[in-house]
Structures are given as C-alpha cells and as structure tokens.
Scaffold this motif. Structure first.
Motif, PDB file in Angstrom:
ATOM      1  N   THR A  13       1.219  -1.026   0.215  1.00 49.53           N
ATOM      2  CA  THR A  13       0.181   0.163  -0.154  1.00 49.53           C
ATOM      3  C   THR A  13       1.420   1.236  -0.241  1.00 49.53           C
ATOM      4  O   THR A  13       0.160   2.472   0.265  1.00 49.53           O
ATOM      5  N   LEU A  14       1.993   1.577  -0.126  1.00 52.79           N
ATOM      6  CA  LEU A  14       3.216   2.506   0.469  1.00 52.79           C
ATOM      7  C   LEU A  14       3.447   2.640  -1.286  1.00 52.79           C
ATOM      8  O   LEU A  14       3.925   1.661  -2.278  1.00 52.79           O
ATOM      9  N   PRO A  15       4.461   3.631  -1.325  1.00 55.80           N
ATOM     10  CA  PRO A  15       4.818   4.447  -2.324  1.00 55.80           C
ATOM     11  C   PRO A  15       6.213   3.063  -2.442  1.00 55.80           C
ATOM     12  O   PRO A  15       7.166   2.939  -2.111  1.00 55.80           O
ATOM     13  N   SER A  16       5.590   2.412  -4.009  1.00 59.21           N
ATOM     14  CA  SER A  16       7.026   1.378  -4.216  1.00 59.21           C
ATOM     15  C   SER A  16       8.718   3.241  -4.048  1.00 59.21           C
ATOM     16  O   SER A  16       9.036   4.008  -5.231  1.00 59.21           O
ATOM     17  N   PRO A  17       9.520   1.718  -3.501  1.00 60.59           N
ATOM     18  CA  PRO A  17      10.675   2.627  -3.321  1.00 60.59           C
ATOM     19  C   PRO A  17      11.468   2.698  -4.441  1.00 60.59           C
ATOM     20  O   PRO A  17      11.521   1.467  -5.093  1.00 60.59           O
ATOM     21  N   TYR A  18      12.921   3.777  -4.707  1.00 57.57           N
ATOM     22  CA  TYR A  18      13.053   3.988  -6.124  1.00 57.57           C
ATOM     23  C   TYR A  18      14.937   4.730  -5.219  1.00 57.57           C
ATOM     24  O   TYR A  18      14.553   5.182  -4.385  1.00 57.57           O
ATOM     25  N   PHE A  19      16.524   3.908  -5.769  1.00 57.87           N
ATOM     26  CA  PHE A  19      17.419   3.792  -5.672  1.00 57.87           C
ATOM     27  C   PHE A  19      17.520   4.601  -6.918  1.00 57.87           C
ATOM     28  O   PHE A  19      17.561   4.576  -7.711  1.00 57.87           O
ATOM     29  N   VAL A  20      18.442   6.241  -6.333  1.00 53.04           N
ATOM     30  CA  VAL A  20      19.089   7.140  -7.571  1.00 53.04           C
ATOM     31  C   VAL A  20      20.280   7.523  -7.133  1.00 53.04           C
ATOM     32  O   VAL A  20      20.463   7.740  -6.262  1.00 53.04           O
ATOM     33  N   LYS A  21      21.662   7.347  -7.606  1.00 56.87           N
ATOM     34  CA  LYS A  21      22.704   7.889  -7.352  1.00 56.87           C
ATOM     35  C   LYS A  21      23.075   9.681  -7.569  1.00 56.87           C
ATOM     36  O   LYS A  21      22.382   9.702  -8.722  1.00 56.87           O
ATOM     37  N   ALA A  22      23.285   9.862  -6.685  1.00 62.72           N
ATOM     38  CA  ALA A  22      23.422  11.046  -6.945  1.00 62.72           C
ATOM     39  C   ALA A  22      24.754  11.933  -8.202  1.00 62.72           C
ATOM     40  O   ALA A  22      25.329  10.582  -8.525  1.00 62.72           O
ATOM     41  N   GLY A  23      24.569  13.150  -8.480  1.00 60.09           N
ATOM     42  CA  GLY A  23      26.022  13.510  -9.515  1.00 60.09           C
ATOM     43  C   GLY A  23      27.109  13.270  -9.450  1.00 60.09           C
ATOM     44  O   GLY A  23      27.781  13.834  -8.595  1.00 60.09           O
ATOM     45  N   ASN A  24      28.816  12.449  -9.697  1.00 61.60           N
ATOM     46  CA  ASN A  24      29.387  12.340  -9.566  1.00 61.60           C
ATOM     47  C   ASN A  24      30.599  13.316  -9.866  1.00 61.60           C
ATOM     48  O   ASN A  24      31.256  14.032  -8.963  1.00 61.60           O
ATOM     49  N   LYS A  25      29.866  14.599 -10.333  1.00 62.19           N
ATOM     50  CA  LYS A  25      30.575  15.692  -9.797  1.00 62.19           C
ATOM     51  C   LYS A  25      30.551  16.441  -8.519  1.00 62.19           C
ATOM     52  O   LYS A  25      31.852  17.526  -8.497  1.00 62.19           O
ATOM     53  N   ILE A  26      29.840  16.986  -8.093  1.00 55.33           N
ATOM     54  CA  ILE A  26      29.451  17.251  -6.944  1.00 55.33           C
ATOM     55  C   ILE A  26      29.612  15.158  -6.368  1.00 55.33           C
ATOM     56  O   ILE A  26      30.165  16.248  -4.563  1.00 55.33           O
ATOM     57  N   ILE A  27      29.474  14.621  -5.913  1.00 51.73           N
ATOM     58  CA  ILE A  27      30.471  13.901  -4.927  1.00 51.73           C
ATOM     59  C   ILE A  27      31.666  14.081  -5.089  1.00 51.73           C
ATOM     60  O   ILE A  27      32.553  13.899  -4.107  1.00 51.73           O
ATOM     61  N   ASP A  28      32.497  13.795  -6.238  1.00 51.62           N
ATOM     62  CA  ASP A  28      33.668  14.355  -6.204  1.00 51.62           C
ATOM     63  C   ASP A  28      34.609  15.437  -5.570  1.00 51.62           C
ATOM     64  O   ASP A  28      35.563  15.782  -4.915  1.00 51.62           O
ATOM     65  N   LEU A  29      33.411  16.742  -5.152  1.00 50.33           N
ATOM     66  CA  LEU A  29      33.272  17.611  -5.016  1.00 50.33           C
ATOM     67  C   LEU A  29      33.707  18.130  -3.007  1.00 50.33           C
ATOM     68  O   LEU A  29      35.109  18.338  -2.733  1.00 50.33           O
ATOM     69  N   MET A  30      32.813  17.047  -2.480  1.00 45.37           N
ATOM     70  CA  MET A  30      32.212  16.661  -1.240  1.00 45.37           C
ATOM     71  C   MET A  30      32.718  15.578  -0.726  1.00 45.37           C
ATOM     72  O   MET A  30      33.263  15.782   0.786  1.00 45.37           O
TER      73      MET A  30
END
Length: 294
Positions: free
Chosen positions: A169-186
């Motif tokens: 009955t709950l919304p189906s969960p989704y997994f999504v990656k962040a942008g590599n450019k910002i990951i590398d920054l921080m």
C-alpha cells in the motif's frame, strides 16, 4: 514543441511561477537549503549580491565567490517542493521564455543541497556531514515520471523491497545515484551516505507518537540492509526528506546534483543535538567554498 501556458506558468515580470527567479538571474552553480533563513547565511559568504527574492518558502539570492557566480535558493520541507524547484530551475536554464520552446543547447547546472538528517548507525557521530552518494525515495515522486529506470537502480530496489517485506500500500521505493561531479567535490570531508527521503517526519521515518506504523519493524530492517553497487559496498546511513527526488530529477534533466546533511540526531542511539547551528554554519561555509571551485 511549444510548452503551453498551463504547463509552465511565467509571471508577468518574466520570472518562473513559484520561485520567482528570472532566467538571467540563475547561476550555473546552485546551493539549495530547506530553511529560508539559511539563504541569508549562505549570502554571508558571497559578494556582490545581485538581488534577493522571497515568495512563500522560496527565498533566493545570486552573488559571487572567488570569481564564480552562485545562486542560493530555499525549497522548504518535503519532496513535493523538490519537484517544483527542480522543474523550475531546469526551465530557467533550458527553456526560452519568449518562445516557450526548449533551447537547442542544453545548459547543465551544478546543484548542492545542504540539509539536516538523522543518522542510523552508532558509528556516525552527531555533527557528521553525510554525503548522499545514493538516495532512496520513499516519496514516490519519481514514479510519476516516465522511464525512471534509466536513472534508478532496479535490482537494488527489488532486493530492498524483499528485505523489507515491503507493504504494497506504500509508494514503491526507488534508488538513485547523485551526480559524480558533486560527489567528487565533497567526498573527502564527508561520510559516504545512502540516504532515505521520506514523505514525512514522523510515521514515514519510523517515529511513533500516537498512530502505529504500517511496518513496525521498519527501522531494524533498514539498519540491517546491505548491498553492492559498482563493486562498492553500501549501507543505509540516514533519513531526511528531499535528496532522492533531487538526485532523480536532476539525473533525468541532465544536471549534477547531490545532498550533504549534517547529522543532528542518531536514531540508533536515540540521541540528538538541538544546538546544531554552528555545525550547519561550518557546512555552509565549506559548501560555498567548494562550489566556487567549479
């Protein structure tokens, strides 16, 4: 194809409907914050402020740091507001407001969202900065858009739903990656995070006040979930309310986006730090400095 007036509303002054920013006012580098009051905190680290707009929870400024133009914008609370903000930021960047047609050359935005969250493991201290390498949407926003599987991780989603004994009955969960450019920054100053975006603060994050939960053992199951993606091991690290739709919509629209959160509570230890503002200020200063290098 011309975008009808009913689908993208443009105000009489030429600004986009909700956030009241004009195309020429938007910088390529954007810092998002939930609290409208934090926009002025970000602005303290900028020079030559060009404007300040305020409409409901959406407050914005654009200024300069180290010769780089940066826009700061508040989005309020919740994934529904991220749907508004990301759609309107992309329209400002990639729609010609005079013709209402998509511009022939795509403009890519770099977006870092600064927030607060509750950590889920004992080894993540209060005050830690958790960078959402992957986000888990409990909100359902991405399920309203076509081809979401192009930006999500379906095999992990299926493993997670099985592990959780997911309530249908709950919304189906989704997994999504962040942008590599910002990951590398921080990534050198943060904890590697897998962040759940919940559509509420209480029940959707496993809190019980007076109403029982649909999945009473949700927190225990979340804490024990482990998976690999691209050869890297992951565990779910924290709860907040906006990182997944931000990462998902940004990926769909061709932008670089990621969320960094200060851990102001630890759900596993049942502890919290209400005096978290100094840690947030340090995170804001760090984020502005890093974004000015792009």
């Amino acid at each position: 194809m011309r975008i009808p007036e009913s689908e993208l509303i443009i105000n009489g002054d030429g600004s986009v409907f909700h956030i009241h920013v004009k195309p020429e006012e938007l910088a390529d580098n954007v810092i998002l914050v939930g609290d409208p009051g934090r926009v002025d905190m970000v602005a303290e680290y900028l020079e030559n402020i060009e404007f300040r707009h305020a409409s409901r929870e959406f407050v914005s400024v654009t200024g300069w740091r180290n010769g780089k133009r940066i826009t700061a914008l508040s989005h309020g609370i919740g994934p529904d507001n991220i749907d508004i903000v990301m759609t309107e930021l992309d329209a400002l960047a990639n729609v010609d407001f005079s013709t209402r047609e998509v511009k022939p050359v795509h403009r890519t935005l770099n977006i870092l969202r600064i927030g607060t969250s509750g950590a889920l493991h004992a080894d993540i201290p209060l005050g830690s900065y958790i960078l959402s390498h992957i986000s888990v949407g409990f909100d359902g926003v991405m399920n309203w858009y076509g081809n979401r599987e192009k930006v999500t991780i379906p095999p992990v989603e299926e493993a997670f739903k099985k592990h959780m004994d997911w309530n249908p009955t709950l919304p189906s969960p989704y997994f999504v990656k962040a942008g590599n450019k910002i990951i590398d920054l921080m990534k050198d100053v943060t904890v590697k995070g897998v962040t759940i975006s919940a559509p509420g603060f209480y029940g959707p994050q496993g809190r019980v006040v007076r109403i029982p939960l649909a999945m009473p053992d949700m927190l225990e199951r979340i804490e024990s979930f482990r998976f690999e993606e691209g050869g890297e091991p992951y565990r779910i690290t924290n709860f907040e309310m906006e990182s997944a739709p931000l990462a998902g919509l940004a990926a769909h629209l061709g932008h670089n986006a990621c969320t960094v959160c200060c851990a102001i509570a630890n759900r596993y230890l049942q502890s919290s730090n209400p005096d978290y503002k100094p840690a947030i200020r340090k995170l804001v200063e760090l984020s502005v400095e890093r974004m000015s290098t792009l």
